[in-house]
Structure formats: C-alpha cells, structure tokens
Design a protein around this motif. Structure first.
Motif, short mmCIF file in Angstrom:
data_model
loop_
_atom_site.label_atom_id
_atom_site.label_comp_id
_atom_site.label_asym_id
_atom_site.label_seq_id
_atom_site.Cartn_x
_atom_site.Cartn_y
_atom_site.Cartn_z
N SER A 120 4.37 -7.65 2.81
CA SER A 120 4.29 -5.80 3.52
C SER A 120 4.30 -4.92 2.53
O SER A 120 3.20 -4.22 3.03
N LEU A 124 1.26 -4.38 1.12
CA LEU A 124 0.13 -4.14 1.73
C LEU A 124 0.19 -2.36 2.22
O LEU A 124 -0.36 -1.65 2.50
N GLU A 180 -2.11 -0.12 4.25
CA GLU A 180 -2.44 -0.41 5.01
C GLU A 180 -0.62 -0.15 5.63
O GLU A 180 0.45 -0.99 6.29
N THR A 211 1.15 -2.60 8.72
CA THR A 211 2.43 -3.52 8.78
C THR A 211 3.34 -2.88 9.84
O THR A 211 4.10 -2.40 9.01
N GLN A 212 3.65 -3.96 10.12
CA GLN A 212 5.37 -4.46 11.09
C GLN A 212 5.32 -5.83 11.15
O GLN A 212 4.51 -7.12 10.94
N ASN A 261 10.51 -2.40 9.04
CA ASN A 261 9.61 -1.14 9.59
C ASN A 261 9.95 -0.10 10.26
O ASN A 261 8.66 0.41 10.38
#
Length: 578
Positions: free
Chosen positions: A317, A320, A325, A328-329, A346
């Motif tokens: 993540s 990303l 990106e 992303t979560q 997050n």
C-alpha cells in the motif's frame, strides 16, 4: 574482483537475514528443529550401520564357509569314488573286462557287471561315472553323447593329462542325450594306471552336479556383490565371476584355503558395495532430516503467514501511494500494534489526498486563468483592418460583395469570441481558416494562392482553438506585400502525434526575428508576433513542453511554421473551459 563479489554477496545475505521478519522466524524454527535432528540422526546412523555391517559380514562369512564346505565335500566325494574305482581297475585279479566292445554273451555280462559297479558308486548329486578308453569307447550308461563330449573345451584340456595327474574343473554339461538345458558340473578326470588291454590310456570321468555349489556362488555374487575366484593347487583359475572388473587395493577381500587339495577361494567385495547398507542408512537419515527441515519451514510459513501478510500488505500500500494511488485504504481487523500502524497510515493517506486535491484545484484554476488570458490577447488588427475594408468597399463596391465579406467576418469572429471549448476538432479549425482566407481574398483580391493537403483521418483530432489564425495573420501582416504570395498547409500523421507545416514565399525574416516571435511579449502589446507566442504557449500548456511551434525562415526566402501536438479525440480529452 573475486573479493568484491564475495563482499557484495555477503552484504546481500546479511540484508536478507536482518531485513526479513519471515526469514528470521524460519531460521529460528530450522535451528530449533535441526540440532536435535542432527544429534539423533548421527547416533542412529552410527548404531544401525554398525549392526548392519556386522550382520552383513556374518552373512558373507556364512556363505563363504558354506561354499568352502560344499566344494571340499564334493571334491572329497569324487576322490573317494575315484580311488575305489582306480584300485579296482588296478588289481589284475579283479579285472573282468577282456574286450572293449562285447561280442559274446559273456563279454556283454562282463560289461553290465562293470557298469553296475560304477553305478553303485553314484550319490544323489553324481551325474555320471564313466570309463573312457583311448579309442573313445566308454562304460557307464548309454545316455552320454561321446561326440559332443570330445568337442568340449574341458575334455580337450583334461585328455592331455599324464599318469599321476588329475584334472578338476567347472563347466556346463551339454553332452547328454536329453533336451534339458546345459547343467553346471564339477568333474574329476583321472588317468588309469594300467598298461594292459583296453585299460591302457583310458581315463576315468566323474561328473557331479554343481547346482547347489553354484547357489552359494550366485548368492555371493548377487546378494553380497562379491567377485568370486577359485584357484586350484597349481594356482590356475578354474572359476571367476564373469563381471569385468579390475581388482582394487580398497576392496574387502576374504581368502579361504582348502588345505587338503591346495585350493584357494578368493571373495572380493568393492568397498563401496560392502558399505552400501551403511550408505543407504546414511542417505535415508539425511532424507529424513531434509523432510523434517521442510516441515519446520512449512510450520514457520504457516505461523508467520498472517503476520507477514499484514506487513506485506502495508508495504504494498505504501508503494501504491508512492506512485500516486491515493485511493489506497487498508481494512483494519485487529487492534494490535500493526492494526494501529495501519490506522495511522490510512489517516496519513487521506490527509495527503485532500492536500493534493486542494493543490490540484488551485492549479486548475490557475491554468484556466492563464488560458483565458492568452485567449483574450488575440491581435485586434483583424477586426480594425476588416472594418476599414468594409467601409472602403461600401463606397466602391456593390452591396452583394459587402454582404459576403460581412458573412465570412461574422464566422471568423464567432470562433474568436466562442469560449465554450478550449479544444476543437481540426476540421472546425480549418473551416474557420477558410472563412478567414475568404475575408482576405475579398480584401486583396486574387493576389495569393492557398494550397491545403490534409489527410481525412486527421480531421477528427483535437487542436487548441484559434491555433492557426494567428499564424495566417502573421503571413498577411508581415510576410506579404499587398496580400500577394503563395501559402501551403500540410498536416501529417506521425503515429503518436500530428505535424503541421505552414509555409509562405513572402519576404521572410532573420534568425533573431524568428526567435523573438516565440519569446514573451506580455510587456509590449504592440510587439510583433504576440499571437505566435500565444499559440506556442497554449500548445505547451495543453500538451506539455515537448510540443509547440518551431520557425524556419531566411530573408527573401519565405517562412515555414512547424507545429507538433499529440493525437487526441473528444472522447479521451478532458480539457474544457469552465
């Protein structure tokens, strides 16, 4: 060089060991499992190999002893029989055979009695006892094929022995009147010590079935992997294993002597084969350790998989997010340290996304403002000059021509004042140029020629609005005198982009003037080429700095504008004004 390679390899291994959580966990499981496995494997191998080697040695000694006993008993038995028969034939008072081939009833009875005497000396494993005269006639039954016997290699050798000698050896008997396959035999050939009658030059042949004897030999050859060699009292080899192999100093050798007859039995086992059982145990021990290590690795993978998966998901993540990106979560299911770290990640990504959205909106508004500012800087010469022409034509021409000029001017001004779309189709832009040229034609008359070469498939691609009109304006206002000259326009499809070439045969310009056309003239609104500069900047703002205008010109040789921009269609372009 090799030192550097080893150093780099060491660094990579170190990074792998200290940089991977799963690697550390697997190494821990392997070490914990390997130490007791190695200890247990070593002790079990030592104990089991000792037992197996001792048993193997005992089996080999047993087989050799049985072979020795069987061979000695067989030879003893043949010697006892041969001595008894020889003593009987050597006694003149006992000899009963007077003629070689019986011709009378009395001679026939004598032959039968002698053959019964020979038959009486047979044991369970005696194949035959024969007295063979010098002429080739034999006593001892009628199932012997003497012709085959005399052709056999062993008989050719045995028939050459002299008085006081004996011949003992192995062969396959194929000289009997039967359909049975050849049988292994051990035989004794002994010359008869008599110089009288039919016994002169005769020989006694005692054949003993050697199948049981060869059973022990084959056992040694097949099961013990031994190479068997039997020597007689003259050190002559009377039997040798058929396998081709040179004796080695490393071989395990057993030697048994039959002292009564001077025979020697040599059993030679290759060291590798002798310790084969130990190697098998060793290999299976290693195999067991290997599979247990694999099991330990699998357990490490199973136990570390959930934890490593969460860490890997967090790492992926982050990668990303690093490439843009920002949607992303990571779902959070556990409330441990990794779960809390995931929640913080997050929140950080959401904050970055909001900040980038704010910056993006600001940049979009800035870009839109810049595009509108460039759009409003279009040179007003067209409007003023056209209005002057209309006023002039109104006095000198009829109303119809004025009406046409006003129509074309209206179309041109309509496109100039339309701010709904920043990008329009090339076809629409060329239509505007055609109206513009009609206005110039009415203004100057048929003083210039215009040639257009555009591929039909290029017409649907997009171009910034009013990208061509400033270039044509530059031609009429600066290149031509009184609108006289030739203008050529071509657009070519260059796979990933379009290339437009606009050339004239006007008065041209020097290199410095051409460079000034592409420079910023925002501080001097009356400067020449402000429209050309705006076109170049709009292309770069829409498509990137690698696209835009180039100018090629020389005084009195005309001017060529080249424009490059990427191929875009309405359905995949998002550049619209607000």
């Amino acid at each position: 060089m090799s030192v550097e390679v080893i150093k780099n390899f060491t660094i990579k291994v170190k990074n792998q060991l200290y940089g991977s959580f799963r690697t550390k966990l697997m190494l821990f499981f392997i070490v914990v499992a390997l130490i007791p496995l190695l200890l247990f494997g070593y002790l079990s191998y030592q104990k089991s190999s000792t037992i197996v080697n001792r048993q193997f040695n005992e089996y080999e000694n047993f087989a050799v002893a049985q072979l020795e006993n069987q061979l000695e008993n067989t030879i003893n038995q043949m010697f006892v029989v041969s001595n008894d028969i020889h003593q009987y034939l050597s006694d003149p008072t006992l000899i009963v055979i007077k003629e070689e081939i019986p011709k009378t009833y009395e001679g026939f009875i004598e032959k039968k009695n002698f053959e019964r005497f020979l038959e009486a000396h047979k044991t369970f494993n005696t194949k035959g006892i024969y007295l063979i005269t010098e002429s080739g006639y034999y006593y001892g039954g009628n199932h012997l094929n003497s012709q085959k016997l005399f052709k056999m290699p062993f008989w050719k050798e045995a028939s050459q022995i002299k008085q006081g000698e004996r011949w003992i050896g192995f062969y396959l008997a194929d000289h009997y009147e039967s359909n049975k396959p050849p049988e292994p035999m051990i035989s004794l050939v002994l010359p008869i010590q008599s110089q009288y009658g039919i016994l002169k030059g005769s020989k006694l042949l005692i054949e003993t079935n050697a199948e049981e004897l060869f059973t022990y030999i084959k056992y040694l050859e097949r099961d013990v992997h031994a190479f068997v060699t039997i020597h007689n009292e003259k050190s002559k080899v009377i039997y040798r294993t058929k396998a081709k192999r040179e004796p080695l100093s490393s071989d395990v050798v057993r030697v048994k002597n039959i002292d009564a007859y001077g025979w020697k039995i040599e059993i030679r086992v290759p060291k590798k084969l002798f310790y084969q059982s130990s190697e098998v145990i060793f290999n299976y021990t290693l195999l067991g350790i290997f599979f247990l290590i694999i099991l330990a690795i699998l357990l490490a993978i199973v136990f570390s998989a959930p934890l490593a998966k969460r860490i890997r998901k967090l790492k992926e993540s982050m990668e990303l997010v690093s490439v843009g990106e920002l949607q992303t979560q990571i779902p959070v299911k556990e409330n441990d340290e990794i779960g809390k770290l995931t929640i913080s990640f997050n929140q950080m990504v959401q904050q970055i996304k909001e900040l980038i959205d704010e910056i993006g909106e600001t940049e979009r508004l800035k870009r839109q403002a810049e595009l509108r500012a460039f759009h409003y800087q279009i040179n007003p010469h067209l409007l003023f000059n056209t209005l002057n022409s209309i006023q002039w034509k109104a006095r000198l021409s009829n109303a119809k021509e004025v009406q046409q000029m006003i129509y074309h001017l209206t179309e041109v001004l309509h496109e100039n004042l339309n701010f709904s779309d920043e990008l329009i189709s090339l076809k629409k832009e060329l239509d505007t140029i055609s109206h513009y040229l009609k206005v110039q034609e009415i203004r100057y008359g048929h003083m210039f020629d215009y040639h257009e070469r555009v591929s039909p498939e290029c017409l649907e691609f997009l171009i910034p609005r009013l990208s061509l009109q400033p270039l044509f304006e530059n031609i009429f206002f600066h290149a031509f005198e009184d609108g006289k000259g030739i203008i050529e326009l071509s657009i070519e499809d260059q796979s990933d982009f379009l290339e437009l070439t606009l050339s004239d045969n006007g008065k041209g310009m020097n290199e410095q003037t051409a460079l000034n056309l592409l420079n910023d003239h925002s501080s001097n609104e009356k400067a020449r080429g402000i429209g050309v500069y705006n076109v170049d900047q709009r292309l770069k703002l829409h498509f990137g700095s690698e696209y835009g205008l180039t100018i090629e010109s020389e005084p009195k040789c005309g001017t060529t504008f080249k424009m490059r921009w990427p191929k875009r269609r309405m359905n995949n372009d998002q550049s619209h004004s607000g």
